[in-house]
Design an enzyme around this catalytic site. Structure first.
Site, PDB file in Angstrom:
ATOM      1  CG  HIS A  58      49.707  89.454  54.993  1.00  0.00           C
ATOM      2  ND1 HIS A  58      50.586  90.343  54.417  1.00  0.00           N
ATOM      3  CD2 HIS A  58      50.455  88.401  55.401  1.00  0.00           C
ATOM      4  CE1 HIS A  58      51.812  89.867  54.497  1.00  0.00           C
ATOM      5  NE2 HIS A  58      51.759  88.691  55.089  1.00  0.00           N
ATOM      6  CG  ASP A  85      52.619  83.681  55.076  1.00  0.00           C
ATOM      7  OD1 ASP A  85      52.709  83.531  53.846  1.00  0.00           O
ATOM      8  OD2 ASP A  85      52.797  84.773  55.642  1.00  0.00           O
ATOM      9  CG  ASP A  88      59.237  82.333  61.211  1.00  0.00           C
ATOM     10  OD1 ASP A  88      58.580  82.511  60.182  1.00  0.00           O
ATOM     11  OD2 ASP A  88      60.457  82.532  61.298  1.00  0.00           O
ATOM     12  CG  ASP A  92      61.759  71.960  60.527  1.00  0.00           C
ATOM     13  OD1 ASP A  92      61.141  70.876  60.515  1.00  0.00           O
ATOM     14  OD2 ASP A  92      62.096  72.554  59.489  1.00  0.00           O
ATOM     15  CG  ASP A 113      55.707  88.929  57.834  1.00  0.00           C
ATOM     16  OD1 ASP A 113      54.660  88.519  58.375  1.00  0.00           O
ATOM     17  OD2 ASP A 113      55.950  88.746  56.627  1.00  0.00           O
ATOM     18  CD  GLN A 130      65.165  83.655  56.864  1.00  0.00           C
ATOM     19  OE1 GLN A 130      64.600  83.175  55.890  1.00  0.00           O
ATOM     20  NE2 GLN A 130      64.495  83.917  57.982  1.00  0.00           N
TER      21      GLN A 130
END
Length: 510
Positions: free
Chosen positions: A277, A373, A321, A355, A301, A247
């Site tokens: 959050h 998330d 992630d 993944d 993040d 990305q």
């Protein structure tokens, strides 16, 4: 002609012929790279990768067919035309990614620009192979056709492997465009310098040199061009930008407002991310008596992890992630670690870059709470993370009394998509309690609280800047315009959620 002499039609390829065959490999590689660039760029900017790849590739192949058909009208000077076609492709293809990035924030009808470039490149690429075969007509026709097509297909394979494994992660789209434009122009110049028939094409040689210089300059200045495009795209000054394998990561800042964008989509604003959050994490964590082992899916993040680590009972947190560039950035940059409280370097937390769909299917642990998330289901690669198959795999990982919280898009903007998530989780055997919170940067935002068993009416959680027990009770009430409605289950073989999400947000943004 003496008996046994080869006829002109049966000559074996000489050095000029070999150069032309080698050019078939290069032009095939370049042609597929431009096709992949346009498809990927459209997916990044417009979402719905399946639609973008299908329509761009279909348009490109259609234009190639038109170009091949039009080649029949070339009666002479095939070499000159072939060289000019290569130079035109070098300009259009080489500058295509940079031009589209720059045009995206400036034009109202971006798709017109996108498909105009795709059709133009496709038309020119369609001319290449017929012209090349005609240039080589002095050789054995059977060998010419088989060799040209062989090099063409091998070039396509090279492009399909290079693009995802090397070019995207290491060069990015803009530099890749310039690199392969340079390759097209280099083919043209090489033919002009090696073929005896090209001695009279002096103007083309000069133009090829100018184009090569321009493409080389573009390659060197690609990052600056990317920043110009992003300055035009974002309302705030860009302070960081990186193209990872997965990305485009962009951070902007104006005064005390730090914002994260992934592929142009806002992920959070530092001014109000705490609302999102706290609403995501505490309704689930606060309903587990003593959460010790917690799983976070997405959330690279570290902001969801910051809230999870506020619970003294937490002993282990596993954060899965996809993108290591994200987790490294938010673990090492000082102003970002201050935002997430250093959560990603906490000794209790383990980062796994994988993944999420595959990881959940293969995992064997049990977790007291799961915080999901993931990004919104803008395409089918993300939509699979909202399917019944995924949620059934997730149920296996739940300890007795475990709670799950899933971010589920806006029930105001995309109510059908939101309630599709709830219906899908229920089809997987989960009990759900949908809720929503107002986040100024996003508007009304939806979440689903779920469990394999019963869900306690209330929870106990640390007092935050936004969430209190009284506020939390209000989150579970839905006004009529967001109220529950019948919805289909999102399955791998239908991906209804992606279509519902895309339709709703397209209406909202139009």
């Amino acid at each position: 002609m003496a008996e046994g002499d080869p006829s002109p039609q049966l000559r074996k390829p000489t050095a000029p012929g070999a150069a032309l065959l080698a050019s078939a490999f290069v032009v095939a590689t370049c042609g597929l790279i431009y096709e992949l660039l346009a498809s990927t760029l459209a997916s990044y900017l417009l979402g719905d990768s399946v639609t973008q790849f299908s329509t761009v590739i279909g348009s490109y192949l259609f234009a190639m067919g038109i170009g091949s058909w039009c080649s029949r009208y070339v009666k002479r000077d095939e070499l000159r035309l072939f060289v000019r076609v290569e130079l035109l492709i070098a300009i259009l293809g080489g500058f295509s990614a940079a031009a589209l990035f720059l045009l995206f924030p400036l034009v109202d009808h971006f798709r017109v620009a996108l498909y105009s470039i795709v059709l133009a490149i496709g038309f020119l690429v369609g001319l290449e192979i017929p012209l090349l075969i005609r240039i080589l007509r002095g050789y054995d026709f059977r060998e010419v056709v088989s060799n040209v097509l062989t090099f063409d297909y091998v070039g396509a394979l090279a492009a399909s492997l290079l693009f995802p494994l090397v070019l995207m992660p290491h060069l990015g789209m803009i530099r890749t465009g310039f690199l392969f434009g340079f390759a097209n122009a280099a083919v043209a110049l090489a033919l002009l310098l090696t073929l005896p028939r090209a001695a009279r094409l002096g103007l083309e040689k000069a133009v090829a040199v100018v184009i090569l210089i321009a493409l080389a300059a573009g390659f060197v200045g690609a990052e600056r061009l990317q920043k110009w495009a992003e300055v035009a795209s974002y309302a705030e000054p860009v302070i960081y930008a990186e193209s990872s394998r997965f990305q485009r990561i962009v951070l902007t800042r104006r005064d005390d407002d730090l914002r994260l964008y992934l592929n142009g989509n806002l992920q959070f604003s530092s001014r109000d991310e705490y609302r999102y959050h706290e609403a995501l994490v505490h309704p689930a964590m606060g309903r587990v008596a003593s959460p010790r082992n917690v799983l976070i899916l997405g959330g690279g993040d570290g902001l969801a992890a910051r809230e999870v680590l506020r619970y003294p009972s937490v002993e282990r947190v596993t954060l899965v992630d996809l993108d290591p560039a994200m987790t490294k950035l938010f673990a090492r940059s000082g102003f970002l670690t201050r935002l997430n409280g250093g959560a990603l370097t906490d000794k209790r937390l383990t980062v796994v870059n994988a993944d999420g769909f595959r990881w959940v299917r293969e995992a064997t642990g049990r977790y007291d709470a799961v915080i999901v998330d993931f990004p919104d289901p803008v395409d089918f690669s993300v939509g699979k993370l909202y399917t019944e198959t995924f949620y059934r795999s997730l149920v296996r990982l739940l300890a007795p009394g475990a709670m799950v919280a899933v971010q589920s898009t806006s029930p105001l903007v995309a109510p059908q998509a939101y309630w599709t998530v709830a219906a899908t989780m229920e089809a997987a055997g989960l009990t759900t309690r949908p809720y929503h919170a107002y986040v100024p940067s996003f508007g009304e935002w939806g979440f689903i609280l779920a469990s394999a068993g019963t869900i306690p009416a209330e929870g106990r959680f640390p007092r935050g800047r936004f969430l209190t027990p009284a506020v939390e009770r209000q989150l579970f009430a839905f006004p009529p315009d967001m109220a529950r409605r019948p919805a289909e289950v999102n399955r791998l073989d239908n991906q209804i959620l992606v279509r519902e999400f895309g339709k709703a947000w397209a209406r909202y943004e139009s």
